[in-house]
Each structure stands twice: as structure tokens, then as C-alpha cells.
Scaffold this motif. Structure first.
Motif, PDB file in Angstrom:
ATOM      1  N   ASN A 263       0.820  -1.212   0.000  1.00 30.06           N
ATOM      2  CA  ASN A 263       0.000   0.000   0.000  1.00 30.06           C
ATOM      3  C   ASN A 263       0.853   1.261   0.000  1.00 30.06           C
ATOM      4  O   ASN A 263       0.521   2.230  -0.683  1.00 30.06           O
ATOM      5  N   ARG A 264       1.938   1.262   0.743  1.00 29.44           N
ATOM      6  CA  ARG A 264       2.826   2.434   0.777  1.00 29.44           C
ATOM      7  C   ARG A 264       3.353   2.738  -0.621  1.00 29.44           C
ATOM      8  O   ARG A 264       3.373   3.882  -1.060  1.00 29.44           O
ATOM      9  N   ASP A 265       3.782   1.705  -1.333  1.00 30.63           N
ATOM     10  CA  ASP A 265       4.407   1.902  -2.644  1.00 30.63           C
ATOM     11  C   ASP A 265       3.416   2.052  -3.790  1.00 30.63           C
ATOM     12  O   ASP A 265       3.741   2.698  -4.797  1.00 30.63           O
ATOM     13  N   LEU A 266       2.236   1.443  -3.680  1.00 33.63           N
ATOM     14  CA  LEU A 266       1.348   1.345  -4.836  1.00 33.63           C
ATOM     15  C   LEU A 266      -0.004   2.037  -4.680  1.00 33.63           C
ATOM     16  O   LEU A 266      -0.803   2.022  -5.622  1.00 33.63           O
ATOM     17  N   ALA A 267      -0.272   2.654  -3.528  1.00 42.42           N
ATOM     18  CA  ALA A 267      -1.591   3.253  -3.279  1.00 42.42           C
ATOM     19  C   ALA A 267      -1.994   4.183  -4.419  1.00 42.42           C
ATOM     20  O   ALA A 267      -1.211   4.995  -4.896  1.00 42.42           O
ATOM     21  N   GLY A 268      -3.247   4.001  -4.858  1.00 45.45           N
ATOM     22  CA  GLY A 268      -3.801   4.844  -5.900  1.00 45.45           C
ATOM     23  C   GLY A 268      -3.381   4.478  -7.314  1.00 45.45           C
ATOM     24  O   GLY A 268      -3.801   5.119  -8.268  1.00 45.45           O
ATOM     25  N   SER A 269      -2.571   3.442  -7.456  1.00 44.93           N
ATOM     26  CA  SER A 269      -2.038   3.066  -8.769  1.00 44.93           C
ATOM     27  C   SER A 269      -2.818   1.924  -9.399  1.00 44.93           C
ATOM     28  O   SER A 269      -3.427   1.116  -8.711  1.00 44.93           O
ATOM     29  N   ALA A 270      -2.712   1.868 -10.708  1.00 45.62           N
ATOM     30  CA  ALA A 270      -3.089   0.664 -11.446  1.00 45.62           C
ATOM     31  C   ALA A 270      -1.824  -0.187 -11.494  1.00 45.62           C
ATOM     32  O   ALA A 270      -0.748   0.312 -11.829  1.00 45.62           O
ATOM     33  N   VAL A 271      -1.932  -1.447 -11.119  1.00 44.40           N
ATOM     34  CA  VAL A 271      -0.805  -2.368 -11.061  1.00 44.40           C
ATOM     35  C   VAL A 271      -1.153  -3.563 -11.936  1.00 44.40           C
ATOM     36  O   VAL A 271      -2.271  -4.079 -11.858  1.00 44.40           O
ATOM     37  N   TYR A 272      -0.195  -4.011 -12.742  1.00 46.25           N
ATOM     38  CA  TYR A 272      -0.480  -5.034 -13.750  1.00 46.25           C
ATOM     39  C   TYR A 272       0.173  -6.368 -13.397  1.00 46.25           C
ATOM     40  O   TYR A 272       1.282  -6.401 -12.870  1.00 46.25           O
ATOM     41  N   CYS A 273      -0.542  -7.439 -13.724  1.00 46.46           N
ATOM     42  CA  CYS A 273      -0.048  -8.788 -13.474  1.00 46.46           C
ATOM     43  C   CYS A 273      -0.415  -9.672 -14.657  1.00 46.46           C
ATOM     44  O   CYS A 273      -1.194  -9.268 -15.520  1.00 46.46           O
ATOM     45  N   ASP A 274       0.137 -10.871 -14.684  1.00 53.00           N
ATOM     46  CA  ASP A 274      -0.252 -11.824 -15.725  1.00 53.00           C
ATOM     47  C   ASP A 274      -0.863 -13.084 -15.128  1.00 53.00           C
ATOM     48  O   ASP A 274      -1.088 -14.051 -15.828  1.00 53.00           O
TER      49      ASP A 274
END
Length: 179
Positions: free
Chosen positions: A87-98
Motif C-alpha cells: 500500500n505504501r508503494d502502490l496506493a492509488g495506482s493501477a498495477v499489472y499482473c499476468d
């Protein structure tokens, strides 16, 4: 693992995430390792300490990943610490996975164990891979070749940090192909 930094490209990268797990059992499996990237291409990775009721274990998954139950018990971080870092690093982001359904299920299991809300959105990498309109007649074959090249450059699959490095490299190769 962050050898593919944004400075190697023209712009900031999307963030990527990968999880490894105890098995592929959709009802019982749990995350054993999670890695994610930041827009500068740096990669963060943590083993996840199992909760007391996380008992599922598949020796095939252990052989594939090299992650043993004793390894996560001795070097894993509590789910709350991992969720807080995510959450600290990615809050508010779209994050992609496969990993689609599996990555989403394991991420949900991690956040539930941590008693935290996930503050970013997990999306499939296919949303970043547009099919060029008529410009590349053999686009599926091109994508397959780029995926193979990215895997060769990133190392073997089934460790979360290498899989995130693969996603970064694959994305960069696709962008370069389209430019």
C-alpha cells in the motif's frame, strides 16, 4: 533485480506485481512470495510468513519456486507488514499482473489476513498490450516472440522478482516494437 530502470526507456513504467503460492488450489492456497515494481523499474520482493490456518502445501509448487515452508517460516514477513509495504508503494495506482484470477485471489488472501484494505487496483497486463491496427499482420506471433525474449533475459519463471522483471521487460519490448 531492477536492472531495467525507467531511464532505459523514454518514460516511467507502469507498476507490475507477481505472487507465488503454496499451490494452485483456489480455495486453500495462499501467497508465499510477492514482488512488485515501481515506475522507475526497481523491484521489491518479500517472502510471506504463513498464517496459522494456512496449511495448504503442494510439493510441486515448492519444486517450481524453490520456496519451502521452512523458508517462509524462517524468512517471511507477516502479512500485515507486506500489505503495508504494498500500500505504501502502490496506493492509488493501477498495477499489472499476468496471473489473473490466481494473483487476485492470493492478493485478497494476503490483505484479508493483514486486516487491511488494498489501496491499488490489480489489472491484467493484456490491457497494456494493444493490437496495432493493421500495422503488424502477425501480431500474435510477434507477441509470443517478445514474451520468449523477455523470459530469456529475465531468468527462469516462478520466483516473484524474476517474474516482475519479465513483465517489465516484456512491456518494454512491446512498446519498442510499436514505436
Amino acid at each position: 533485480m531492477g536492472k531495467y530502470l525507467a531511464r532505459d526507456y523514454q518514460q516511467a513504467l507502469p507498476s507490475f506485481l507477481d505472487l507465488e503460492a503454496s499451490s494452485l488450489n483456489p480455495l486453500e492456497s495462499y501467497p508465499t512470495e510477492v514482488a512488485w515494481s515501481l515506475p522507475n523499474g526497481s523491484i521489491h520482493s518479500h517472502l510471506v510468513y504463513p498464517e496459522p490456518d494456512w496449511e495448504d502445501w503442494n510439493p510441486v509448487a515448492e519444486r517450481l519456486t524453490g520456496i519451502s515452508r521452512s523458508l517462509i517460516e524462517s524468512h517471511g514477513l507477516a502479512p500485515a507488514r507486506v500489505a503495508d509495504a504494498l500500500n505504501r508503494d502502490l496506493a492509488g495506482s493501477a498495477v499489472y499482473c499476468d496471473g489473473g484470477y490466481y494473483d487476485q485471489a492470493w492478493l485478497s488472501r494476503l490483505f484479508k489476513a493483514a486486516n487491511r484494505s488494498c489501496r491499488f487496483t490489480l489489472l491484467d497486463i493484456s490491457l497494456l498490450l494493444p493490437a496495432p491496427l493493421g500495422a503488424t499482420p502477425h501480431w500474435p506471433e510477434t507477441l509470443q516472440a517478445l514474451a520468449q525474449r523477455a523470459r530469456e533475459e529475465s531468468g527462469p519463471a516462478h520466483r516473484a522478482d524474476r517474474d516482475v522483471a519479465y513483465l517489465i521487460r516484456f512491456y518494454a519490448l512491446v512498446r519498442a516494437e510499436l514505436d
